[in-house]
Motif scaffolding. Structure first.
Motif, PDB file in Angstrom:
ATOM      1  N   LEU A   1      -1.295  -3.723  18.548  1.00  0.00           N
ATOM      2  CA  LEU A   1      -2.416  -4.010  19.441  1.00  0.00           C
ATOM      3  C   LEU A   1      -3.063  -2.715  19.907  1.00  0.00           C
ATOM      4  O   LEU A   1      -2.556  -1.644  19.698  1.00  0.00           O
ATOM      5  N   GLY A   2      -4.171  -2.860  20.602  1.00  0.00           N
ATOM      6  CA  GLY A   2      -4.885  -1.717  21.155  1.00  0.00           C
ATOM      7  C   GLY A   2      -6.097  -1.407  20.302  1.00  0.00           C
ATOM      8  O   GLY A   2      -6.139  -1.701  19.116  1.00  0.00           O
ATOM      9  N   ALA A   3      -7.110  -0.881  20.948  1.00  0.00           N
ATOM     10  CA  ALA A   3      -8.340  -0.499  20.247  1.00  0.00           C
ATOM     11  C   ALA A   3      -9.024   0.598  21.049  1.00  0.00           C
ATOM     12  O   ALA A   3      -8.857   0.689  22.262  1.00  0.00           O
ATOM     13  N   CYS A   4      -9.772   1.462  20.364  1.00  0.00           N
ATOM     14  CA  CYS A   4     -10.511   2.516  21.057  1.00  0.00           C
ATOM     15  C   CYS A   4     -11.584   1.849  21.910  1.00  0.00           C
ATOM     16  O   CYS A   4     -12.216   0.895  21.504  1.00  0.00           O
ATOM     17  N   GLY A   5     -11.729   2.338  23.099  1.00  0.00           N
ATOM     18  CA  GLY A   5     -12.668   1.685  24.002  1.00  0.00           C
ATOM     19  C   GLY A   5     -13.665   2.608  24.461  1.00  0.00           C
ATOM     20  O   GLY A   5     -14.641   2.583  24.989  1.00  0.00           O
TER      21      GLY A   5
END
Length: 135
Positions: free
Chosen positions: A131-135
């Motif tokens: 999970l996780g993504a650049c924001g």
């Protein structure tokens, strides 16, 4: 004369031991990666009095900012920076390895009492949910 010298030596030893116990240790950190493939950076944080089980589940989308005493980020192949002087107590040291798109690809945790341990190693394993993504 010998008694006076012996008392001074004993006092110096006790004072030295007392001062050693009062100082916070400089904590060094190393991470063992199964592979550097797809890892853009590594992040580590120290959470006082926390449980690895709870933190690893939360860390699959990135390390929680709340509750961390110290944080460090570096690129694979670089030396991990020291976490600094942490007060002596139990910590959960959590590490994540993130890909270029910011997803967590590897995660690991070690519970350590840094009363007398100053060199921490965490072995990372595959993050099941990535999970996780650049924001």
């Amino acid at each position: 004369m010998k008694t006076k010298l012996a008392r001074r030596a004993s006092l110096l030893l006790v004072t030295s031991a007392f001062l050693q116990c009062r100082t916070n240790p400089i904590v060094n950190f190393s991470v063992v990666l199964p592979s550097n493939d797809g890892v853009a950076w590594i992040e580590v944080a120290a959470y006082p009095g926390a449980s690895c089980n709870a933190l690893v589940a939360l860390s699959e989308s990135g390390l929680p900012a709340e509750g961390a005493s110290m944080r460090a980020i570096w690129k694979p192949g670089e030396a991990a920076p020291p976490l600094g002087d942490l007060p002596k107590r139990d910590y959960a040291f959590v590490a994540t390895a993130k890909g270029a798109n910011c997803e967590v690809v590897l995660v690991g945790c070690s519970s350590v009492d840094i009363f007398d341990v100053c060199d921490i190693t965490v072995t990372l394993g595959t993050a099941p949910n990535r999970l996780g993504a650049c924001g």
